[in-house]
Design an enzyme around this catalytic site. Structure first.
Site, PDB file in Angstrom:
ATOM      1  N   LYS A  17       0.949  -1.354  -0.131  1.00 31.94           N
ATOM      2  CA  LYS A  17       0.093   0.042  -0.019  1.00 31.94           C
ATOM      3  C   LYS A  17       1.110   1.245  -0.095  1.00 31.94           C
ATOM      4  CE  LYS A  17      -1.643   1.568   3.852  1.00 31.94           C
ATOM      5  NZ  LYS A  17      -1.487   3.118   4.128  1.00 31.94           N
ATOM      6  N   ASN A  18       1.859   1.266   0.711  1.00 30.17           N
ATOM      7  CA  ASN A  18       2.672   2.635   0.893  1.00 30.17           C
ATOM      8  C   ASN A  18       3.533   2.727  -0.102  1.00 30.17           C
ATOM      9  OD1 ASN A  18       1.391   2.987   3.427  1.00 30.17           O
ATOM     10  ND2 ASN A  18       2.943   2.671   4.784  1.00 30.17           N
TER      11      ASN A  18
ATOM     12  N   CYS B  55      -5.440   7.870   8.414  1.00 31.03           N
ATOM     13  CA  CYS B  55      -5.536   7.140   9.746  1.00 31.03           C
ATOM     14  C   CYS B  55      -5.426   8.078  10.936  1.00 31.03           C
ATOM     15  CB  CYS B  55      -4.577   5.929   9.826  1.00 31.03           C
ATOM     16  SG  CYS B  55      -4.996   4.546   9.237  1.00 31.03           S
TER      17      CYS B  55
ATOM     18  N   ARG C  16      -0.561  15.140  12.852  1.00 35.68           N
ATOM     19  CA  ARG C  16       0.110  14.659  11.651  1.00 35.68           C
ATOM     20  C   ARG C  16       0.521  15.907  10.736  1.00 35.68           C
ATOM     21  NH1 ARG C  16      -1.295   8.820   9.475  1.00 35.68           N
ATOM     22  NH2 ARG C  16       0.672   8.945   8.347  1.00 35.68           N
TER      23      ARG C  16
ATOM     24  N   ASP D   1       4.601   0.703  12.076  1.00 31.06           N
ATOM     25  CA  ASP D   1       3.187   0.028  11.409  1.00 31.06           C
ATOM     26  C   ASP D   1       2.965  -1.383  11.982  1.00 31.06           C
ATOM     27  OD1 ASP D   1       2.619   2.480  10.068  1.00 31.06           O
ATOM     28  OD2 ASP D   1       3.234   1.807   7.842  1.00 31.06           O
TER      29      ASP D   1
ATOM     30  N   ARG E 182      -8.413  -0.482   4.577  1.00 31.60           N
ATOM     31  CA  ARG E 182      -7.624   0.326   3.743  1.00 31.60           C
ATOM     32  C   ARG E 182      -6.248  -0.128   3.128  1.00 31.60           C
ATOM     33  NH1 ARG E 182      -9.010   5.914   6.017  1.00 31.60           N
ATOM     34  NH2 ARG E 182      -7.833   6.765   4.171  1.00 31.60           N
TER      35      ARG E 182
END
Ligand code: UD1
Length: 420
Positions: free
Chosen positions: A22-23, A116, A121, A305, A397
């Site tokens: 995903k990232n 998230c 952030r 993570d 997600r």
């Protein structure tokens, strides 16, 4: 609305193949607008975050097609340079579109990103870097407008090796008339993948994976075809699942080096891990040993993570473990839910002290973000009785076919659609 229901106690056996990361794919999707042509992206996972990115690309005027894990994006007729708040707010990494839009259109108009809930952030490192690159940024009523006639190549020292800021600098500066150097750049594998993708469309970037990245500006880009790396956190999730539930599983389609820190901790817990070229086999220990201290750190350190996953594993260890979360404040939301399941955890600021218990007991719990949701599913696999995990949208997600994959390994797990 849906929930995931798990009846714990089944050990896991078999083989899983890990999805694309995903990232890695999210910044690659943003980058796909740079060439003004066709990008064919293989190993693209089917995730909510990917679908939202595709919605953003289509809003910008790109044409997209997704088939059998391959996403094709044609950005030749792209006209838009602004992204409405409703789309920005659905995705944290939407901030990455700024760098790509500045590159392609000389302008971006977006708002503060969503995503998230990991506490505050900020994006100051992104905006400071933009300013050094000669990009004029205006912030008004929650909107951010970035404008640049051309990029000023320069040396940018990042006070913290931010993944997103490193990506935004690469995206905005790869079309320019000189060399931009990022010092104290993020070293994550996803940065290396973005370098690979940008170079495949004609960029000239070196150094990704080290703390100095050199971006030699070019003026032309072309069509490209690229395959996304496997998801290291998804691989870690299946490893944690085996350790708590018991059993033996082959985890295929991985790059073992990307998960070295996690493999080391799994071995410290007593698991046996046999690493091959692109796969590993993990066998659960007879009992889980505690780990004295885990510090989350930028890559190649232990990933933030995977912190929720290791907390779940430690909850069932024979002894006391300590975790220090150094990357995000507010990233212990899973602890309260694990305590509801019978875990013995004390949180103080960045530290979690986890005294292992013999067993967890199933109950209704709520995911508060993507990785905390995955950790609760992992905990449920090892719990007595039934656990119902709500807020499944967070899990969607980042995990493709999560419950189907676990069910194929022997877990008693199903998704239930509920009526609000
Ligand atoms: C990315 C990952 C996320 C992962 C994180 C750290 C994506 C889509 N997300 O997030 O899953 O947990 O890397 O590995 O790739 N910071 C600032 N100012 C900034 C930018 C960041 O203070 O301008 C701080 C953040 O608040 C945080 C730390 O730096 O405390 C790390 O953030 P960063 O590395 O930028 O993470 P993301 O790119 O947001």
């Amino acid at each position: 609305m849906s929930v995931i229901r798990v009846r714990g106690g089944n050990p896991l056996y078999g083989r899983v193949s890990v999805q694309g990361a995903k990232n890695a794919v999210l910044p690659i999707l943003a980058a796909s607008i740079i060439n003004g042509g066709k990008s064919v992206i293989h190993n693209c996972p089917d995730l909510t975050d990917v679908r939202i990115s595709v919605d953003i690309l289509e809003h910008l005027g790109c044409r997209t097609q997704y088939e059998n894990g391959t996403l094709t994006i044609d950005s030749s007729e792209m006209t838009e340079c602004s992204i409405p708040h409703e789309l920005m707010n659905r995705l944290r990494s939407s901030v990455i579109f700024n760098g790509a839009l500045i590159n392609r259109m000389g302008r971006s108009c977006t708002s503060y990103p969503g995503g998230c809930n990991l506490g505050h952030r900020p994006i100051d490192l992104h905006l400071n870097a933009f300013s050094k690159l000669g990009i004029i940024t205006t912030e008004e009523h929650g909107s951010i407008t970035c404008v640049a006639d051309s990029i000023t190549p320069c040396r940018i020292f990042l006070g913290f090796p931010s993944v997103g800021a490193t990506e935004n600098i690469m995206l905005s500066s790869c079309r320019s008339n000189g060399v931009t150097r990022i010092v104290n750049a993020a070293r994550e594998p996803e940065i290396v993948d973005l370098q690979g993708f940008l170079n495949s469309m004609g960029a000239n970037i070196t150094g990704a994976g080290t703390d100095v990245i050199e971006i030699r500006g070019v003026s032309k880009f072309h069509d490209c075809e690229y395959s996304v790396i496997p998801d290291r956190i998804v691989a870690a999730t299946y490893m944690a699942a085996v350790v708590v539930a018991g059993g033996r599983v082959e985890i295929a389609n991985i790059i073992p080096n990307h998960i070295s820190a996690f493999i080391a901790v799994m071995r410290e817990c007593g698991a046996s891990v046999t690493v091959r070229d692109n796969s590993l086999v993990i066998t659960a220990p007879t009992y889980i040993r505690p780990v004295r201290m885990i510090n989350t750190l930028p890559y190649p350190g232990f990933p933030t993570d995977a912190q929720s996953l290791i907390m779940t594993v430690m909850s069932l260890a024979k002894g006391t473990s300590i975790i220090r979360e150094n990357i995000f404040c507010g990233r212990f939301t899973h602890a309260a839910e694990l305590i509801r399941m019978g875990a013995d955890i004390d949180i103080s600021d960045k530290m979690a002290v986890i005294r292992g218990v013999r067993s967890l007991s199933g109950c209704s719990v709520k995911a508060a973000d993507l990785r905390s949701g995955a950790a609760l599913v992992v905990a449920a696999l090892a719990s007595d009785g039934e656990t119902e995990i709500s807020n499944v949208c967070y899990i969607d997600r980042g995990y493709q076919d999560f419950e189907k994959t676990l069910s194929a390994l022997g877990a008693d797990i199903e998704r239930i659609e509920t009526v609000d």
